[in-house]
Design an enzyme around this catalytic site. Structure first.
Site, PDB file in Angstrom:
ATOM      1  CG  ASP A   1     -63.095  93.370  16.710  1.00 15.72           C
ATOM      2  OD1 ASP A   1     -62.197  93.331  17.512  1.00 15.72           O
ATOM      3  OD2 ASP A   1     -64.034  92.506  17.138  1.00 15.72           O
TER       4      ASP A   1
ATOM      5  NE  ARG B   1     -65.292  97.843  23.525  1.00 11.16           N
ATOM      6  CZ  ARG B   1     -65.863  96.895  24.098  1.00 11.16           C
ATOM      7  NH1 ARG B   1     -65.694  95.534  23.567  1.00 11.16           N
ATOM      8  NH2 ARG B   1     -66.857  96.997  24.706  1.00 11.16           N
TER       9      ARG B   1
ATOM     10  NE  ARG C   1     -43.108  88.087  35.598  1.00 10.28           N
ATOM     11  CZ  ARG C   1     -42.487  87.206  36.138  1.00 10.28           C
ATOM     12  NH1 ARG C   1     -42.572  86.154  35.536  1.00 10.28           N
ATOM     13  NH2 ARG C   1     -41.772  87.193  37.144  1.00 10.28           N
TER      14      ARG C   1
ATOM     15  CG  HIS D   1     -63.049  86.401  21.029  1.00  5.79           C
ATOM     16  ND1 HIS D   1     -62.458  85.664  21.718  1.00  5.79           N
ATOM     17  CD2 HIS D   1     -63.476  87.150  21.983  1.00  5.79           C
ATOM     18  CE1 HIS D   1     -62.465  85.800  23.112  1.00  5.79           C
ATOM     19  NE2 HIS D   1     -63.029  86.729  23.321  1.00  5.79           N
TER      20      HIS D   1
ATOM     21  N   GLY E   1     -70.409  96.187  21.050  1.00  2.50           N
ATOM     22  CA  GLY E   1     -69.173  97.050  21.709  1.00  2.50           C
ATOM     23  C   GLY E   1     -68.966  98.444  21.493  1.00  2.50           C
TER      24      GLY E   1
ATOM     25  NE  ARG F   1     -70.305  92.684  23.351  1.00  4.46           N
ATOM     26  CZ  ARG F   1     -69.734  93.144  22.153  1.00  4.46           C
ATOM     27  NH1 ARG F   1     -70.247  92.886  21.163  1.00  4.46           N
ATOM     28  NH2 ARG F   1     -68.415  93.271  22.066  1.00  4.46           N
TER      29      ARG F   1
ATOM     30  N   GLY G   1     -71.333  97.136  14.645  1.00  2.00           N
ATOM     31  CA  GLY G   1     -70.324  96.190  14.339  1.00  2.00           C
ATOM     32  C   GLY G   1     -71.198  95.025  13.377  1.00  2.00           C
TER      33      GLY G   1
END
Ligand code: F6P
Length: 359
Positions: free
Chosen positions: A136, A285, A276, A180, A11, A74, A111
């Site tokens: 991240d 990113r 909301r 994640h 990513g 990826r 990463g």
């Protein structure tokens, strides 16, 4: 001639270009007769020999440019030993390209998954220098990854914008932040944006405690509340289940677009409050790297070039206590740097009254 390969993998994030610029400028300055080969779309370019011979001018004017001039993709580490649809052995193919082009070294900006592949290539005999990229900030061995602080700024800005509308309408707002498995981005943006509740993958939440925290605020006369929720936030109930049980549960329950919507529905059901959801998503990113990342990228790039000049291979460049250093790839590959629920940052956040839905 010293020929160096370079690729950006996984990513994207801010400061990929700034980092490549740092490597290239330093190489051109410190090493005579050097040529940089840029592989397109990450490891894919190395597999299929899609590359361009870079010129020094390619690295000019890109310090502030988001994305990556080389493109990225990826290529999951798990799939690396699985032949492609035409039966091509990906690892052998990458080694072949490297040797055919008579590369002396490959610079990998990546990463977690990309570092694992970099380590595998290093063990296969390729000379590798890698750099820690990701919004991240979950790479083990480095205090900071480039891209992280820029993403914190974007996510913080989203929370700031939500603040004014949340206050006007007296609503509960959930801002879903990327991440994640690891919650650094949510934790930093949540603190910087003044979120009232922060939910992280590392601290499974109890929805009743989340609702209690909201009710407490409401009783104290607060018109609105903001939750910063990581993409990978998980309830205590779900965290206690096996993968199989979770799959079964998902089959029989309402499908929400993402975790923030599920939490929103539960809050609305339990408290009757109007909720909301905002998902800034890939905006986090995108755009220009912040000044911190430009500095980090330039420093890390320069040190990567020094490692290449000195033929020190098999390392990832890291920052520790504001010093740029190196750690063996074999030590970092495959290790995640997660948020320790007991760490001082969490304790400090709790001291100012932020709820993590756990007590
Ligand atoms: O690893 C960076 C990251 O942005 C994560 O925070 C996020 O969960 C994931 O990538 C999204 O991946 P993709 O761009 O493939 O949808």
């Amino acid at each position: 001639m010293r020929r160096i390969g370079m690729l950006t993998s996984g990513g994207d994030c801010q400061a990929l270009n700034a980092t490549m610029r740092g490597v290239a400028k330093s190489l051109y300055n410190m090493v005579d007769d050097v040529e940089i080969i840029g592989f397109e779309d990450g490891y894919k370019g190395l597999m299929y020999a899609d590359y361009q011979v870079m010129k020094p001018s390619d690295f000019s004017g890109i310090l502030t440019q988001g994305g990556t001039i080389l493109g990225t993709s990826r290529q999951p580490f798990k799939q690396m030993r699985v032949p492609d649809e035409n039966g091509l052995d990906k690892v052998e193919s990458m080694k072949h390209t490297y040797k055919k082009l008579k590369l002396e070294c490959l610079v990998v900006l990546g990463g977690n998954g990309s570092q694992k592949t970099a380590n595998m290539l290093s063990q296969e005999g390729l000379n590798i220098v890698s750099l820690p990229k990701t919004i991240d900030n979950d790479l083990w061995g480095t205090d900071m990854t480039f891209g992280f602080q820029s993403a914190v700024d974007v996510a913080t800005n989203a929370i700031d914008c939500i603040h004014t509308t949340a206050a006007s309408h007296g609503r509960v707002f959930i801002v879903e932040v990327m991440g994640h498995k690891v919650g650094w981005l949510t934790l930093y943006a949540g603190l910087a944006g003044g979120a009232d509740i922060i939910l992280l993958p590392e601290i499974p939440y109890d929805i009743n405690l989340v609702c209690e925290a909201l009710m407490k605020r409401s009783k104290a006369g607060k018109r609105f509340s903001i939750l910063a929720v990581a993409e990978g936030a998980i309830s205590r109930e779900d965290a206690g289940m096996t993968k199989k049980e979770l799959k079964e549960k998902k089959k029989s329950s309402v499908i929400y677009p993402s975790v923030a919507y599920e939490i929103g529905a539960r809050i609305q059901e339990t408290t009757g409050m109007e909720v909301r959801v905002t998902v800034p998503g890939h905006m986090q990113r995108g755009g220009e790297p912040c000044s911190y990342d430009r500095v980090l990228a330039t420093r890390m790039g320069a040190v990567a070039a020094r490692l290449i000049r000195d033929k020190e291979y098999g390392y990832m460049v890291v920052v520790k206590n504001n010093n740029i250093n190196k750690v063996p790839l074999s030590e970092v590959a495959g290790k995640l740097k997660t948020v320790d629920p007991q760490c001082s940052m969490i304790q400090e956040a709790k001291m100012v009254g932020i709820s993590f839905g756990d007590e």
